[in-house]
Design a protein around this motif. Structure first.
Motif, PDB file in Angstrom:
ATOM      1  N   ALA A   1      14.569  28.249 -14.537  1.00  0.00           N
ATOM      2  CA  ALA A   1      13.862  28.789 -15.701  1.00  0.00           C
ATOM      3  C   ALA A   1      12.364  28.502 -15.612  1.00  0.00           C
ATOM      4  O   ALA A   1      11.531  29.357 -15.947  1.00  0.00           O
ATOM      5  N   ASP A   2      12.010  27.301 -15.157  1.00  0.00           N
ATOM      6  CA  ASP A   2      10.594  26.975 -14.969  1.00  0.00           C
ATOM      7  C   ASP A   2       9.964  27.886 -13.917  1.00  0.00           C
ATOM      8  O   ASP A   2       8.827  28.353 -14.075  1.00  0.00           O
ATOM      9  N   LEU A   3      10.706  28.128 -12.845  1.00  0.00           N
ATOM     10  CA  LEU A   3      10.195  28.978 -11.772  1.00  0.00           C
ATOM     11  C   LEU A   3      10.009  30.410 -12.259  1.00  0.00           C
ATOM     12  O   LEU A   3       9.020  31.072 -11.925  1.00  0.00           O
ATOM     13  N   ARG A   4      10.940  30.881 -13.074  1.00  0.00           N
ATOM     14  CA  ARG A   4      10.874  32.252 -13.593  1.00  0.00           C
ATOM     15  C   ARG A   4       9.645  32.466 -14.471  1.00  0.00           C
ATOM     16  O   ARG A   4       9.152  33.601 -14.616  1.00  0.00           O
ATOM     17  N   ALA A   5       9.128  31.410 -15.047  1.00  0.00           N
ATOM     18  CA  ALA A   5       7.969  31.535 -15.933  1.00  0.00           C
ATOM     19  C   ALA A   5       6.677  31.826 -15.167  1.00  0.00           C
ATOM     20  O   ALA A   5       5.679  32.232 -15.763  1.00  0.00           O
ATOM     21  N   TRP A   6       6.686  31.625 -13.850  1.00  0.00           N
ATOM     22  CA  TRP A   6       5.492  31.866 -13.043  1.00  0.00           C
ATOM     23  C   TRP A   6       5.422  33.333 -12.630  1.00  0.00           C
ATOM     24  O   TRP A   6       6.436  33.962 -12.351  1.00  0.00           O
ATOM     25  N   THR A   7       4.202  33.858 -12.574  1.00  0.00           N
ATOM     26  CA  THR A   7       4.019  35.235 -12.118  1.00  0.00           C
ATOM     27  C   THR A   7       4.128  35.295 -10.599  1.00  0.00           C
ATOM     28  O   THR A   7       3.964  34.283  -9.896  1.00  0.00           O
ATOM     29  N   LEU A   8       4.385  36.489 -10.097  1.00  0.00           N
ATOM     30  CA  LEU A   8       4.458  36.688  -8.646  1.00  0.00           C
ATOM     31  C   LEU A   8       3.140  36.301  -7.991  1.00  0.00           C
ATOM     32  O   LEU A   8       3.125  35.619  -6.949  1.00  0.00           O
ATOM     33  N   ALA A   9       2.038  36.702  -8.584  1.00  0.00           N
ATOM     34  CA  ALA A   9       0.730  36.406  -7.999  1.00  0.00           C
ATOM     35  C   ALA A   9       0.489  34.903  -7.912  1.00  0.00           C
ATOM     36  O   ALA A   9      -0.016  34.400  -6.890  1.00  0.00           O
ATOM     37  N   ASP A  10       0.863  34.168  -8.947  1.00  0.00           N
ATOM     38  CA  ASP A  10       0.648  32.720  -8.942  1.00  0.00           C
ATOM     39  C   ASP A  10       1.540  32.025  -7.911  1.00  0.00           C
ATOM     40  O   ASP A  10       1.119  31.084  -7.238  1.00  0.00           O
ATOM     41  N   LEU A  11       2.779  32.489  -7.797  1.00  0.00           N
ATOM     42  CA  LEU A  11       3.682  31.893  -6.810  1.00  0.00           C
ATOM     43  C   LEU A  11       3.198  32.168  -5.385  1.00  0.00           C
ATOM     44  O   LEU A  11       3.253  31.291  -4.516  1.00  0.00           O
TER      45      LEU A  11
END
Length: 372
Positions: free
Chosen positions: A217-227
Protein backbone atom coordinates in the motif's frame (compact mmCIF):
# COMPACT_ATOMS: atom_id res chain seq x y z
CA UNK A 1 -2.94 9.46 -10.66
CA UNK A 2 -4.49 10.67 -13.91
CA UNK A 3 -7.60 9.10 -15.48
CA UNK A 4 -5.44 7.95 -18.42
CA UNK A 5 -3.11 6.11 -16.06
CA UNK A 6 -6.04 4.59 -14.19
CA UNK A 7 -7.61 3.43 -17.45
CA UNK A 8 -4.28 2.00 -18.58
CA UNK A 9 -3.85 0.15 -15.29
CA UNK A 10 -7.36 -1.25 -15.53
CA UNK A 11 -6.81 -2.52 -19.06
CA UNK A 12 -3.47 -4.10 -18.13
CA UNK A 13 -4.99 -5.72 -15.04
CA UNK A 14 -7.94 -7.08 -17.05
CA UNK A 15 -5.59 -8.62 -19.60
CA UNK A 16 -3.52 -10.32 -16.88
CA UNK A 17 -6.54 -11.42 -14.84
CA UNK A 18 -7.85 -13.64 -17.62
CA UNK A 19 -5.01 -16.15 -17.13
CA UNK A 20 -4.80 -19.18 -14.84
CA UNK A 21 -1.30 -19.85 -13.53
CA UNK A 22 -0.14 -22.50 -11.07
CA UNK A 23 3.18 -22.38 -9.25
CA UNK A 24 4.15 -25.87 -8.08
CA UNK A 25 6.85 -26.13 -5.41
CA UNK A 26 8.03 -29.47 -4.03
CA UNK A 27 8.17 -29.69 -0.23
CA UNK A 28 11.75 -29.76 1.11
CA UNK A 29 12.66 -31.53 -2.10
CA UNK A 30 16.20 -32.87 -1.58
CA UNK A 31 15.56 -33.78 2.05
CA UNK A 32 12.21 -35.39 1.20
CA UNK A 33 13.85 -37.57 -1.46
CA UNK A 34 16.39 -38.75 1.14
CA UNK A 35 13.63 -39.49 3.67
CA UNK A 36 11.64 -41.34 1.03
CA UNK A 37 14.62 -43.53 0.09
CA UNK A 38 15.82 -44.17 3.65
CA UNK A 39 13.03 -45.02 6.14
CA UNK A 40 15.44 -44.43 9.05
CA UNK A 41 15.42 -40.72 8.22
CA UNK A 42 11.65 -40.27 8.28
CA UNK A 43 10.38 -38.00 11.01
CA UNK A 44 13.92 -36.93 11.89
CA UNK A 45 15.77 -33.64 11.30
CA UNK A 46 17.74 -34.05 8.07
CA UNK A 47 20.09 -31.67 6.27
CA UNK A 48 21.38 -32.33 2.77
CA UNK A 49 24.91 -30.99 2.48
CA UNK A 50 28.41 -31.29 3.88
CA UNK A 51 28.98 -31.77 7.60
CA UNK A 52 32.53 -30.42 7.68
CA UNK A 53 33.70 -27.02 8.95
CA UNK A 54 33.22 -25.62 5.41
CA UNK A 55 29.92 -27.37 4.75
CA UNK A 56 26.72 -25.60 3.80
CA UNK A 57 23.13 -26.81 4.11
CA UNK A 58 21.63 -27.31 0.64
CA UNK A 59 18.21 -28.34 1.96
CA UNK A 60 16.57 -29.07 5.30
CA UNK A 61 13.65 -31.30 6.22
CA UNK A 62 10.68 -29.74 7.98
CA UNK A 63 11.79 -31.43 11.20
CA UNK A 64 15.11 -29.59 10.88
CA UNK A 65 13.43 -26.33 9.96
CA UNK A 66 11.51 -26.47 13.23
CA UNK A 67 14.90 -25.96 14.93
CA UNK A 68 15.77 -22.97 12.74
CA UNK A 69 17.89 -24.84 10.20
CA UNK A 70 17.66 -23.28 6.72
CA UNK A 71 19.20 -23.79 3.31
CA UNK A 72 22.45 -21.86 2.64
CA UNK A 73 23.22 -21.93 6.38
CA UNK A 74 26.78 -22.95 7.35
CA UNK A 75 26.70 -26.53 8.61
CA UNK A 76 28.39 -25.60 11.89
CA UNK A 77 25.57 -23.14 12.60
CA UNK A 78 22.95 -25.74 11.69
CA UNK A 79 24.57 -28.29 14.01
CA UNK A 80 24.57 -25.73 16.82
CA UNK A 81 20.86 -25.06 16.33
CA UNK A 82 20.01 -28.75 16.10
CA UNK A 83 22.60 -31.10 17.71
CA UNK A 84 20.66 -34.19 16.57
CA UNK A 85 20.72 -33.06 12.93
CA UNK A 86 21.52 -35.84 10.44
CA UNK A 87 23.65 -34.77 7.47
CA UNK A 88 23.27 -36.56 4.14
CA UNK A 89 25.49 -36.04 1.13
CA UNK A 90 23.54 -34.73 -1.88
CA UNK A 91 22.68 -37.10 -4.76
CA UNK A 92 22.00 -34.70 -7.61
CA UNK A 93 21.64 -37.48 -10.18
CA UNK A 94 18.69 -38.83 -8.16
CA UNK A 95 17.16 -35.38 -7.71
CA UNK A 96 17.41 -34.71 -11.45
CA UNK A 97 15.75 -38.05 -12.23
CA UNK A 98 12.85 -37.30 -9.86
CA UNK A 99 12.57 -33.80 -11.31
CA UNK A 100 12.16 -35.39 -14.74
CA UNK A 101 9.26 -37.48 -13.43
CA UNK A 102 7.62 -34.36 -12.01
CA UNK A 103 7.96 -32.45 -15.27
CA UNK A 104 6.44 -35.39 -17.13
CA UNK A 105 3.39 -35.00 -14.85
CA UNK A 106 3.19 -31.31 -15.74
CA UNK A 107 3.37 -32.18 -19.45
CA UNK A 108 0.29 -34.41 -19.07
CA UNK A 109 -1.72 -31.23 -18.49
CA UNK A 110 -0.03 -28.34 -20.34
CA UNK A 111 2.86 -27.55 -22.64
CA UNK A 112 3.31 -24.10 -21.07
CA UNK A 113 5.81 -25.07 -18.36
CA UNK A 114 8.53 -22.73 -17.08
CA UNK A 115 10.91 -24.59 -14.76
CA UNK A 116 12.64 -22.39 -12.19
CA UNK A 117 14.76 -25.16 -10.66
CA UNK A 118 14.64 -28.92 -10.15
CA UNK A 119 11.79 -28.57 -7.66
CA UNK A 120 9.55 -25.74 -8.84
CA UNK A 121 7.86 -24.47 -11.99
CA UNK A 122 5.15 -22.20 -13.33
CA UNK A 123 2.34 -23.75 -15.36
CA UNK A 124 -0.08 -21.77 -17.52
CA UNK A 125 -3.28 -23.82 -17.43
CA UNK A 126 -5.64 -21.23 -18.91
CA UNK A 127 -6.14 -23.85 -21.61
CA UNK A 128 -5.13 -27.35 -20.50
CA UNK A 129 -5.09 -30.77 -22.10
CA UNK A 130 -7.81 -32.24 -19.89
CA UNK A 131 -10.16 -29.31 -20.32
CA UNK A 132 -10.38 -28.84 -16.53
CA UNK A 133 -12.19 -25.54 -16.01
CA UNK A 134 -10.99 -24.94 -12.46
CA UNK A 135 -7.28 -24.25 -11.96
CA UNK A 136 -7.76 -25.01 -8.28
CA UNK A 137 -9.05 -28.48 -9.09
CA UNK A 138 -6.30 -29.02 -11.65
CA UNK A 139 -3.67 -28.14 -9.03
CA UNK A 140 -5.14 -30.84 -6.77
CA UNK A 141 -5.00 -33.34 -9.64
CA UNK A 142 -1.37 -32.49 -10.40
CA UNK A 143 -0.31 -32.70 -6.76
CA UNK A 144 -2.03 -36.07 -6.35
CA UNK A 145 -0.38 -37.37 -9.52
CA UNK A 146 3.07 -36.24 -8.31
CA UNK A 147 2.47 -38.06 -5.03
CA UNK A 148 1.43 -41.24 -6.88
CA UNK A 149 4.43 -41.15 -9.23
CA UNK A 150 7.20 -40.04 -6.85
CA UNK A 151 5.90 -40.63 -3.33
CA UNK A 152 6.61 -36.95 -2.58
CA UNK A 153 4.33 -34.06 -1.67
CA UNK A 154 4.08 -30.74 -3.47
CA UNK A 155 2.47 -27.43 -2.63
CA UNK A 156 0.82 -25.15 -5.17
CA UNK A 157 -0.21 -21.55 -5.58
CA UNK A 158 -2.95 -20.60 -8.01
CA UNK A 159 -3.50 -17.09 -9.29
CA UNK A 160 -3.83 -14.93 -12.38
CA UNK A 161 -0.14 -13.95 -12.43
CA UNK A 162 3.26 -15.43 -11.67
CA UNK A 163 4.02 -13.01 -8.83
CA UNK A 164 0.97 -14.00 -6.79
CA UNK A 165 1.03 -17.69 -7.73
CA UNK A 166 4.53 -18.00 -6.30
CA UNK A 167 3.52 -16.25 -3.10
CA UNK A 168 0.40 -18.39 -2.79
CA UNK A 169 2.38 -21.65 -2.99
CA UNK A 170 4.03 -20.73 0.31
CA UNK A 171 0.82 -20.03 2.21
CA UNK A 172 -0.20 -23.60 3.08
CA UNK A 173 3.09 -25.52 2.98
CA UNK A 174 3.73 -28.38 3.22
CA UNK A 175 1.36 -30.47 1.10
CA UNK A 176 -1.19 -27.72 0.58
CA UNK A 177 -2.36 -25.12 -1.87
CA UNK A 178 -3.84 -21.63 -1.87
CA UNK A 179 -5.63 -19.39 -4.34
CA UNK A 180 -5.35 -15.63 -4.84
CA UNK A 181 -8.12 -14.51 -7.19
CA UNK A 182 -8.11 -11.36 -9.34
CA UNK A 183 -10.59 -9.82 -6.89
CA UNK A 184 -8.24 -10.57 -3.96
CA UNK A 185 -4.97 -9.70 -5.72
CA UNK A 186 -4.69 -5.91 -5.21
CA UNK A 187 -5.66 -6.14 -1.51
CA UNK A 188 -3.25 -9.03 -0.94
CA UNK A 189 -0.41 -6.99 -2.47
CA UNK A 190 -1.40 -3.90 -0.47
CA UNK A 191 -0.93 -5.79 2.82
CA UNK A 192 2.28 -7.53 1.74
CA UNK A 193 5.50 -6.52 3.56
CA UNK A 194 7.85 -4.92 1.07
CA UNK A 195 10.64 -7.44 1.77
CA UNK A 196 8.45 -10.22 0.32
CA UNK A 197 8.15 -8.54 -3.08
CA UNK A 198 9.84 -10.38 -5.95
CA UNK A 199 12.75 -8.25 -7.11
CA UNK A 200 13.20 -6.50 -3.76
CA UNK A 201 16.36 -7.75 -2.09
CA UNK A 202 17.50 -6.92 1.45
CA UNK A 203 19.38 -3.77 0.40
CA UNK A 204 16.46 -2.41 -1.65
CA UNK A 205 13.99 -3.31 1.11
CA UNK A 206 16.09 -1.37 3.63
CA UNK A 207 16.25 1.59 1.26
CA UNK A 208 12.49 1.52 0.75
CA UNK A 209 11.89 1.36 4.48
CA UNK A 210 14.03 4.48 4.90
CA UNK A 211 11.73 6.14 2.36
CA UNK A 212 8.67 5.12 4.38
CA UNK A 213 7.70 2.23 2.10
CA UNK A 214 6.84 -0.70 4.36
CA UNK A 215 3.98 -2.43 2.51
CA UNK A 216 2.47 -2.70 -0.93
CA UNK A 217 0.00 0.00 0.00
CA UNK A 218 2.88 2.38 0.77
CA UNK A 219 4.47 1.52 -2.57
CA UNK A 220 1.20 2.09 -4.42
CA UNK A 221 1.07 5.64 -3.07
CA UNK A 222 4.17 6.58 -5.09
CA UNK A 223 3.86 7.84 -8.65
CA UNK A 224 5.57 6.06 -11.53
CA UNK A 225 7.83 9.05 -12.11
CA UNK A 226 8.97 9.14 -8.48
CA UNK A 227 9.64 5.40 -8.38
CA UNK A 228 11.67 5.59 -11.59
CA UNK A 229 13.62 8.53 -10.21
CA UNK A 230 14.49 6.52 -7.10
CA UNK A 231 14.91 3.02 -8.58
CA UNK A 232 15.48 3.43 -12.30
CA UNK A 233 13.98 0.78 -14.61
CA UNK A 234 12.87 -1.30 -11.63
CA UNK A 235 10.53 1.54 -10.68
CA UNK A 236 8.15 0.52 -13.44
CA UNK A 237 7.97 -3.04 -12.09
CA UNK A 238 7.33 -1.79 -8.55
CA UNK A 239 4.59 0.54 -9.81
CA UNK A 240 2.76 -2.26 -11.66
CA UNK A 241 3.11 -4.98 -9.07
CA UNK A 242 1.93 -2.70 -6.24
CA UNK A 243 -1.37 -2.66 -8.17
CA UNK A 244 -1.43 -6.44 -8.59
CA UNK A 245 -0.39 -6.20 -12.25
CA UNK A 246 2.07 -8.79 -13.59
CA UNK A 247 1.73 -9.60 -17.29
CA UNK A 248 4.87 -11.76 -17.57
CA UNK A 249 3.99 -14.87 -19.58
CA UNK A 250 4.93 -18.41 -18.61
CA UNK A 251 7.89 -19.03 -20.89
CA UNK A 252 8.56 -22.70 -21.71
CA UNK A 253 11.53 -21.74 -23.86
CA UNK A 254 13.06 -19.35 -21.33
CA UNK A 255 16.72 -18.99 -22.26
CA UNK A 256 19.41 -19.65 -19.73
CA UNK A 257 21.09 -16.42 -18.64
CA UNK A 258 24.34 -17.81 -17.24
CA UNK A 259 26.44 -20.92 -16.70
CA UNK A 260 28.65 -21.15 -13.65
CA UNK A 261 30.36 -23.25 -11.04
CA UNK A 262 31.83 -22.58 -7.61
CA UNK A 263 33.67 -24.41 -4.87
CA UNK A 264 34.08 -24.02 -1.11
CA UNK A 265 37.55 -25.07 0.03
CA UNK A 266 38.47 -27.27 3.02
CA UNK A 267 40.99 -24.60 4.08
CA UNK A 268 41.10 -20.89 3.24
CA UNK A 269 43.23 -19.99 0.24
CA UNK A 270 45.88 -17.32 0.79
CA UNK A 271 48.33 -18.22 -1.99
CA UNK A 272 47.81 -16.82 -5.50
CA UNK A 273 49.22 -19.89 -7.24
CA UNK A 274 46.78 -22.16 -5.45
CA UNK A 275 43.87 -19.81 -6.15
CA UNK A 276 44.89 -19.75 -9.83
CA UNK A 277 44.85 -23.56 -9.98
CA UNK A 278 41.32 -23.69 -8.57
CA UNK A 279 40.13 -20.89 -10.86
CA UNK A 280 41.68 -22.52 -13.92
CA UNK A 281 39.83 -25.78 -13.27
CA UNK A 282 36.53 -23.90 -12.92
CA UNK A 283 37.15 -21.89 -16.09
CA UNK A 284 37.71 -25.10 -18.06
CA UNK A 285 34.59 -26.67 -16.55
CA UNK A 286 32.27 -23.77 -17.39
CA UNK A 287 33.71 -23.53 -20.91
CA UNK A 288 32.90 -27.21 -21.48
CA UNK A 289 29.37 -26.69 -20.15
CA UNK A 290 28.99 -23.74 -22.53
CA UNK A 291 30.33 -25.74 -25.45
CA UNK A 292 28.10 -28.73 -24.65
CA UNK A 293 25.05 -26.47 -24.86
CA UNK A 294 26.19 -24.93 -28.17
CA UNK A 295 26.22 -21.43 -26.70
CA UNK A 296 28.60 -18.49 -26.72
CA UNK A 297 29.40 -16.07 -23.90
CA UNK A 298 30.88 -12.59 -23.70
CA UNK A 299 31.00 -12.00 -19.93
CA UNK A 300 33.19 -13.70 -17.33
CA UNK A 301 32.35 -13.13 -13.66
CA UNK A 302 34.58 -14.12 -10.75
CA UNK A 303 32.93 -14.59 -7.36
CA UNK A 304 35.04 -14.62 -4.19
CA UNK A 305 33.84 -15.23 -0.64
CA UNK A 306 36.29 -14.49 2.14
CA UNK A 307 36.73 -16.25 5.48
CA UNK A 308 34.52 -13.65 7.17
CA UNK A 309 31.76 -14.42 4.58
CA UNK A 310 32.17 -11.06 2.84
CA UNK A 311 31.52 -11.63 -0.85
CA UNK A 312 32.65 -9.74 -3.94
CA UNK A 313 32.21 -10.20 -7.69
CA UNK A 314 34.33 -8.92 -10.55
CA UNK A 315 33.28 -9.05 -14.23
CA UNK A 316 34.64 -8.36 -17.69
CA UNK A 317 32.59 -8.23 -20.89
CA UNK A 318 34.10 -8.67 -24.34
CA UNK A 319 32.91 -7.07 -27.55
CA UNK A 320 32.89 -10.54 -29.16
CA UNK A 321 32.29 -14.05 -27.78
CA UNK A 322 34.98 -15.97 -25.94
CA UNK A 323 36.92 -18.22 -28.30
CA UNK A 324 38.32 -20.95 -26.03
CA UNK A 325 38.79 -22.38 -22.55
CA UNK A 326 42.23 -20.76 -22.50
CA UNK A 327 40.77 -17.32 -23.13
CA UNK A 328 38.14 -17.90 -20.44
CA UNK A 329 40.90 -18.88 -18.03
CA UNK A 330 43.02 -15.84 -18.95
CA UNK A 331 40.11 -13.50 -18.32
CA UNK A 332 39.34 -15.17 -14.98
CA UNK A 333 43.01 -14.73 -13.97
CA UNK A 334 42.80 -11.04 -14.92
CA UNK A 335 39.95 -10.70 -12.41
CA UNK A 336 41.61 -12.80 -9.72
CA UNK A 337 45.19 -11.52 -9.69
CA UNK A 338 44.45 -7.95 -8.45
CA UNK A 339 42.88 -9.45 -5.30
CA UNK A 340 46.31 -10.66 -4.12
CA UNK A 341 47.99 -10.39 -1.75
CA UNK A 342 44.80 -10.89 0.21
CA UNK A 343 44.46 -9.74 3.83
CA UNK A 344 41.94 -12.54 4.48
CA UNK A 345 41.73 -16.15 3.41
CA UNK A 346 39.36 -17.08 0.59
CA UNK A 347 36.82 -19.78 1.40
CA UNK A 348 35.00 -19.89 -1.95
CA UNK A 349 35.66 -19.08 -5.61
CA UNK A 350 33.16 -19.20 -8.47
CA UNK A 351 33.40 -18.60 -12.22
CA UNK A 352 30.31 -17.74 -14.27
CA UNK A 353 29.82 -17.08 -17.99
CA UNK A 354 26.94 -14.87 -19.13
CA UNK A 355 25.77 -12.62 -21.98
CA UNK A 356 25.01 -15.89 -23.73
CA UNK A 357 24.23 -16.22 -27.42
CA UNK A 358 23.95 -18.39 -30.50
CA UNK A 359 27.33 -19.54 -31.89
CA UNK A 360 26.09 -18.98 -35.44
CA UNK A 361 25.82 -15.28 -34.66
CA UNK A 362 29.48 -14.95 -33.67
CA UNK A 363 31.82 -13.29 -36.22
CA UNK A 364 34.02 -16.01 -37.79
CA UNK A 365 37.19 -13.98 -38.00
CA UNK A 366 38.86 -10.70 -37.20
CA UNK A 367 37.95 -10.92 -33.50
CA UNK A 368 39.74 -8.78 -30.93
CA UNK A 369 39.91 -9.20 -27.17
CA UNK A 370 38.38 -5.86 -26.26
CA UNK A 371 37.26 -5.24 -22.71
CA UNK A 372 34.23 -2.98 -22.49
Amino acid sequence: MSEVTRDGDAQEFARAASRKIIHVDMDAFYASVEQRDNPDLRGRPVAVGGDGPRGVVAAASYEARAHGVRSAMPSVTARRKCPELIFVRPRFDVYRAVSGQIRAVFAEHTDLIEPLSLDEAYLDVTENKGGVASATELARIIRARIKAVTGLTASAGISYCKFLAKLASDLNKPNGQAVITPRQGPAFVAALPIARFHGVGPATAARMERLGIHTGADLRAWTLADLQAQFGKAGGWYHRISRGIDTRPVQPDRQRKSIGTEDTFPADLTDLAQARRETAAMAVKVWRLLDDRRLTARTVTLKVKYADFRQITRSRTLSVPLASAAETQALAFALLDPLFPTPKGIRLIGVTLSTLGDPDAAPPEGRQLTLL
